[in-house]
Motif scaffolding. Sequence first.
Motif, mmCIF file in Angstrom:
data_model
loop_
_atom_site.group_PDB
_atom_site.id
_atom_site.type_symbol
_atom_site.label_atom_id
_atom_site.label_comp_id
_atom_site.label_asym_id
_atom_site.label_seq_id
_atom_site.Cartn_x
_atom_site.Cartn_y
_atom_site.Cartn_z
ATOM 1 N N GLY A 1 0.823 -1.202 0.000
ATOM 2 C CA GLY A 1 0.000 0.000 0.000
ATOM 3 C C GLY A 1 0.855 1.250 0.000
ATOM 4 O O GLY A 1 1.922 1.297 0.618
ATOM 5 N N GLU B 1 0.861 5.400 0.748
ATOM 6 C CA GLU B 1 0.114 6.458 1.422
ATOM 7 C C GLU B 1 0.918 7.750 1.346
ATOM 8 O O GLU B 1 2.120 7.749 1.581
ATOM 9 C CB GLU B 1 -0.105 6.111 2.892
ATOM 10 N N ARG C 1 0.573 11.670 2.904
ATOM 11 C CA ARG C 1 -0.201 12.436 3.882
ATOM 12 C C ARG C 1 0.468 13.776 4.112
ATOM 13 O O ARG C 1 1.666 13.826 4.405
ATOM 14 C CB ARG C 1 -0.232 11.632 5.186
ATOM 15 N N ILE D 1 5.040 16.072 6.364
ATOM 16 C CA ILE D 1 4.673 15.372 5.148
ATOM 17 C C ILE D 1 5.184 13.941 5.279
ATOM 18 O O ILE D 1 6.316 13.706 5.699
ATOM 19 C CB ILE D 1 5.217 16.092 3.892
ATOM 20 N N ARG D 2 4.325 12.997 4.994
ATOM 21 C CA ARG D 2 4.693 11.585 5.115
ATOM 22 C C ARG D 2 4.344 10.888 3.815
ATOM 23 O O ARG D 2 3.257 11.079 3.274
ATOM 24 C CB ARG D 2 3.927 10.926 6.261
ATOM 25 N N GLU D 3 5.267 10.085 3.350
ATOM 26 C CA GLU D 3 5.036 9.410 2.088
ATOM 27 C C GLU D 3 5.749 8.079 2.133
ATOM 28 O O GLU D 3 6.942 8.030 2.404
ATOM 29 C CB GLU D 3 5.602 10.279 0.952
ATOM 30 N N SER D 4 5.026 6.991 1.919
ATOM 31 C CA SER D 4 5.682 5.699 1.999
ATOM 32 C C SER D 4 4.900 4.606 1.305
ATOM 33 O O SER D 4 3.703 4.719 1.075
ATOM 34 C CB SER D 4 5.876 5.296 3.462
ATOM 35 N N THR D 5 5.610 3.551 0.994
ATOM 36 C CA THR D 5 4.996 2.333 0.484
ATOM 37 C C THR D 5 5.249 1.243 1.514
ATOM 38 O O THR D 5 6.372 1.041 1.940
ATOM 39 C CB THR D 5 5.610 1.942 -0.870
ATOM 40 N N GLU D 6 4.175 0.595 1.911
ATOM 41 C CA GLU D 6 4.261 -0.398 2.963
ATOM 42 C C GLU D 6 3.950 -1.767 2.377
ATOM 43 O O GLU D 6 3.109 -1.892 1.487
ATOM 44 C CB GLU D 6 3.205 -0.044 4.023
ATOM 45 N N THR E 1 -4.479 7.131 -0.370
ATOM 46 C CA THR E 1 -3.873 5.805 -0.291
ATOM 47 C C THR E 1 -4.235 4.996 -1.529
ATOM 48 O O THR E 1 -5.250 5.260 -2.188
ATOM 49 C CB THR E 1 -4.395 5.016 0.931
#
Lengths: 445, 536
Positions: free
Chosen positions: A35, A37, A39, A50-55, A162
């Motif tokens: 996923g 996301e 934000r 600022i948050r940005e990631s692939t989980e 997301t």
Amino acid sequence: MSDENTKQLFDKARRAAAAARAAGADDARVRVSRGREVRVEWRDGRLDRIRESTEQGMSLALFAGGRYSAHTTSDLRDEALVGWIENAVAMTGHLAKDPDRMLPPPHRYEGLVEHDLDLVDPTLAALAPEDRLRNAKALEEAARTGEGADKVISVTTTAADTDSQTVLVTTNGFEGTERSTGVFWVAQVSVRGEGERRPSSWSWAQGQHASDLPPIEGIGAEARKRALAQIGARQVPTGRYQVIFENRAAPTLVGHLIRPLSGAALQQRQSFFEGRLNEEVGSPLLDIRDDPHLPRGLASTRFDGEGMATVPRKVFDSGVLKTYFLDTYYASKLGMEPTTGQTTNIIWADGARDQARMIASLDEGLLVTGFLGGNSNSTTGDFSLGINGFWVRDGAIVHPVSEMNVAGNHLGFWKQLVEVGSDPWPYSSARTPSLRFTDVQFSGI
Amino acid sequence: MHSANEIFRDFAPEGARRDWTRRELLAAGAVGAGALLVPGFIAGCAGSGAHLTPPPPPGIAIGGPAGGGHFARFGIDGDVLRKVLLRAMSRGGDYADLYFQHKLVNFLALEDQEVNQAYGRVALGCGVRVLKGDQTGFAFTEDLSLPALLASAETASAVASASGRTAPPLEYVSPPADYYRVEIPWSEVEIARRVPLLQSVCERARKTDSRIITVRANLGDTTDNVLIATSDGVVVEDSRPMTEASVMVVAESNGRRESNGESRSGRRGFELLDGGRFEELAESAVRRTVVLFEATPPPAGEYPIVLAPGLPGILLHEAIGHGMEADFNRKGISVYADKIGRRVAPSFVSIVDDGTNPGVRGTLNVDDEGTPTEQTVLVEDGILKSYMHDRISAAHYGVSPTGNGRRDDYRFPPVPRMRNTVMLNGPHAPEEIIASVKYGLYAESFTNGQVRIGSGDFSFYLKNGYLIEDGKLTRPVKDANLIGFGPEVLEKIEMVGDDLEVFSGMGNCGKDGQRVPVGFGLPTTKCGGMSVGGVS
């Protein structure tokens, strides 16, 4: 996310299932998800975080020699997975046998709903960082504009989206994938209250598609109005009153009602609903269905966590309890047919009036707009919850209320439900309308 | 769904309880009101579980600063750290840090008199954070290859937009002290030894009272290995142990049912439960359950509350703790903003937040920003002394960080959080305190609490207690929510006992969508009126 992504996830899941068998498991169920996301949090005129990631992650359920264990990992490198799976299978051998643990029979995988649940908004992929910043800013501007804006101390807003995909593979023939996108906007506002109090409130909207969200200005303004409305809150005397639970607060109550319908609660003797299937447990207005197939529903899904095809069902029909939420394991232990271990979208039968009209005809009572802590005892049905909201007399709001509790027992409480609103809250999977009850215990001063 | 989440659903906190979909959870996480949960009832984290043999380390060390015990675990070295930090600072950030984490959770459960469930969880990843003033850029990756780490650093760096900075050479620093107390590590306790222990717990519960109809016993151990590297040039590692055990029982008597639970937890090893201690926990869970048959919800209304020592320290967590977390004050949204140096409680009230209590659940050698922990004095002799800081808030206030920067895991940036929040001993004898109450409530155990940071209203949910009538404990009561206004409750503390206990069970605190383990405690304490959500 691309077809290539789907293929990679399936490859990973199939290889893990095969590795589980090679390590000695009889059966396995593997879920692999990925996923993304992004934000943006904006506070008082500037970017805050600022948050940005692939989980990514895998969960693995193992059935080995009549025994069961479950595992999750975020370490999906092939060289790590094999050793991890071998250890997991070996460890399972030390547990007691549990004949009720099994994969669902393959016929439960059949009959997946064919219509498109419409859970993916392709336009979200094109969102640029500036778009999120603009939305977060617009939320703040609305919160700071208009009546009472001079009392605002701080505004924090969030704009996020997301895109996540899951595949589920079992060794007895199920393979499925579900992808969904999501977008949400939140505004939190703190205002100067009486004395040292700084009441805060928030408003939000979320959906799978950007086009399902309301105008952004309304969310910011609503958060400000809700915070301002709390200024001067006080208690009213302990007593029994009529009450309207606002649509966005009511899902908490409904959650406490539905929790004891789970197989685990029932089989472990921790449910006040044990033995009450087909009994009248609420007023005829308690009329709820669970609809996993609602297009664009926040909890819509074609198959459940075990891969069983989902089916829309009545939970309460005119006050009569119609179903439990039973996964394969607890259904087997209870000697019943499995339904599904999870709720999806909770939908109420339509009411006639919206909240404003319900308030207008209330002689005297409370409007509850939020909860503060408290708990509900699934075994006995007793509950006691902190509330805030408003005191209402002659159809009009008199003053805000806080530092009060509502208490009762679910088995009597839902029979006191006298009106269901026409205003289901669309930004929760529990789409609950405003609910009016009579003769409910409140404690204050 | 067969997951630990499912098993725990009935004991799960507000958020999880409502069957949040992942999508909803995102929104729920966006609004961080402080909520605290104490299991026994409310067990652990979704997806936590048991992996009894750690998987092989993901890579081989290729050199690095002296002392880097975790480098091998993460497959990195000093050169990788430097490159990633440089990239993180490449757009002019003021500060950057990398948080590598490898967390292993093992979890074993007994249900229906058999040890028939095990859960394991491996969490491996790295969070990259860049600060520009008080602004945060954050990204994480579960792929620890250099290209993936650099990509995360690039993403996080975007919070700044200037020319790059260099990072100083890295120096490995050991935590200044070891506050963890492991005598028998769980790695030495085979699963074959854990299974009979859980069975013995179940037998003890059933033998203690014939009315017990179901027993659930959980046993979990965690090893959380972290490596923190900062653009200040510090590299620090911490290996954090945790033991978690709980027993939940249901009893039936004359067609009525009651359920309750007990838990034990700490940064300890097997010795926390060995030698009959886990079985004693089962007995205690049974006693707390069967007493509920005699109990009724207390009368509705407002009256004085006497808090028993230990677990009711949840009051401090809600009534003052969250409001003293500096992020809420920096933003001006806490009811305690601008109150440092002012009297907030009578002179016999002193409250600390302590990261150094040996072996206690909320204890840390260093926080999740690599800052050594300490005992932070929140209230001294009734005067408000200090907020709890992370790096951002400390810079804002021009003070040193207090070691309160914590995160759920590598997927989250740190924020100010409590560790072990404790009220120190006061001048009164516990018996004297109870005897002073004409009519009130004696509160022994709570399951959860919540606070509104700005309005100051907080609540906590009573599970076990007694009415106090004419200075004596009379009938047992249960299941009521208590509500008060934090500053007023503190101001009106009437007596504080000399019998401080620190709660030894499992407390979890939720804020900002992140959950962390915490401790708390207090001596017997008499509060003025609070609204009790009972029935009349």
